[in-house]
Scaffold this active site. Sequence first.
Site, short mmCIF file in Angstrom:
data_model
loop_
_atom_site.label_atom_id
_atom_site.label_comp_id
_atom_site.label_asym_id
_atom_site.label_seq_id
_atom_site.Cartn_x
_atom_site.Cartn_y
_atom_site.Cartn_z
N THR A 6 0.85 -1.18 0.00
CA THR A 6 0.00 0.00 0.00
C THR A 6 0.88 1.23 0.00
O THR A 6 2.09 1.15 0.22
CB THR A 6 -0.93 0.03 1.22
OG1 THR A 6 -1.99 0.94 0.95
CG2 THR A 6 -0.23 0.46 2.48
N ALA A 162 1.94 5.01 -8.24
CA ALA A 162 1.29 3.82 -8.80
C ALA A 162 1.95 3.37 -10.11
O ALA A 162 1.93 2.19 -10.45
CB ALA A 162 -0.20 4.07 -9.01
N CYS A 165 5.45 1.73 -8.33
CA CYS A 165 5.34 0.70 -7.30
C CYS A 165 4.22 -0.29 -7.65
O CYS A 165 3.06 0.09 -7.73
CB CYS A 165 5.05 1.34 -5.94
SG CYS A 165 4.83 0.14 -4.61
N THR A 168 0.99 -0.56 -5.39
CA THR A 168 0.14 0.63 -5.24
C THR A 168 -0.74 0.77 -6.47
O THR A 168 -0.26 0.62 -7.59
CB THR A 168 1.03 1.89 -5.07
OG1 THR A 168 1.87 1.73 -3.94
CG2 THR A 168 0.19 3.14 -4.89
#
Length: 177
Positions: A6, A162, A165, A168
Site C-alpha cells: 500500500t 502507482a 510501485c 500501489t
Amino acid sequence: MEIRGTTILAVRHKGHVALAGDGQVTLGQSVVMKHTAKKVRRMYKNQVIAGFAGTTADAFTLFERFDNYLEETNGNLVRAAVELAKEWRKDKYLRRLEAMLLVVDKDHTFVLSGTGDVIEPDDGIAAIGSGGLYAVAAARALVAHSELSAAEIARESMRITAEICVFTNLNLTLETL
C-alpha cells in the site's frame, strides 16, 4: 503468505492537509487480493485523518486504540500519538503488530511506527507503505515546483507512485482538512 502493499501519503501545503491512500491489497509478491480497500479514515469528530499500512487486522487494532486515546485527550493529536506509542512499546502483544499509522490534524502530521516511534516530518510531507519513498519524492518536487493544492499534490504524487510501485494502485481514498 504475507499480505502487504500500500501507499499512504500526507501532504501539508498552503494551510491545508491531504491524506491519500491507495486501495490495493497484495498477497505475497504476485497476487492482488483486493483493489478497493479503504485504508484512510476520519476520526474524532472529523478533526483527525488516519491511514494505515501493514496487516489489516493489526491496523484495525491500532485504529481502535488510537481512537480511544483521541477520545481520552479530547482530540489532542500530539498526546494521543505519544500515549499510543508508549503503550505500543510496553505491550508485548502490540509490539508484534505489523502495521504503521500516518495521522494528521489541522496542525500536525505524525508517523507512528511499529517500534513505538512518533515521527513528525520537517516539511509536512510523510508517507508509509511500500510506495512511501516514491510518494514523498513526488510530493516534495510538486510542492517546490507547482501551484497545486495539497489535495492535487497528493493525488498526482499517488498517480506517479502507482506507475512505479507494483504494490500501489489508483483507487484512491483522499481526505482533506
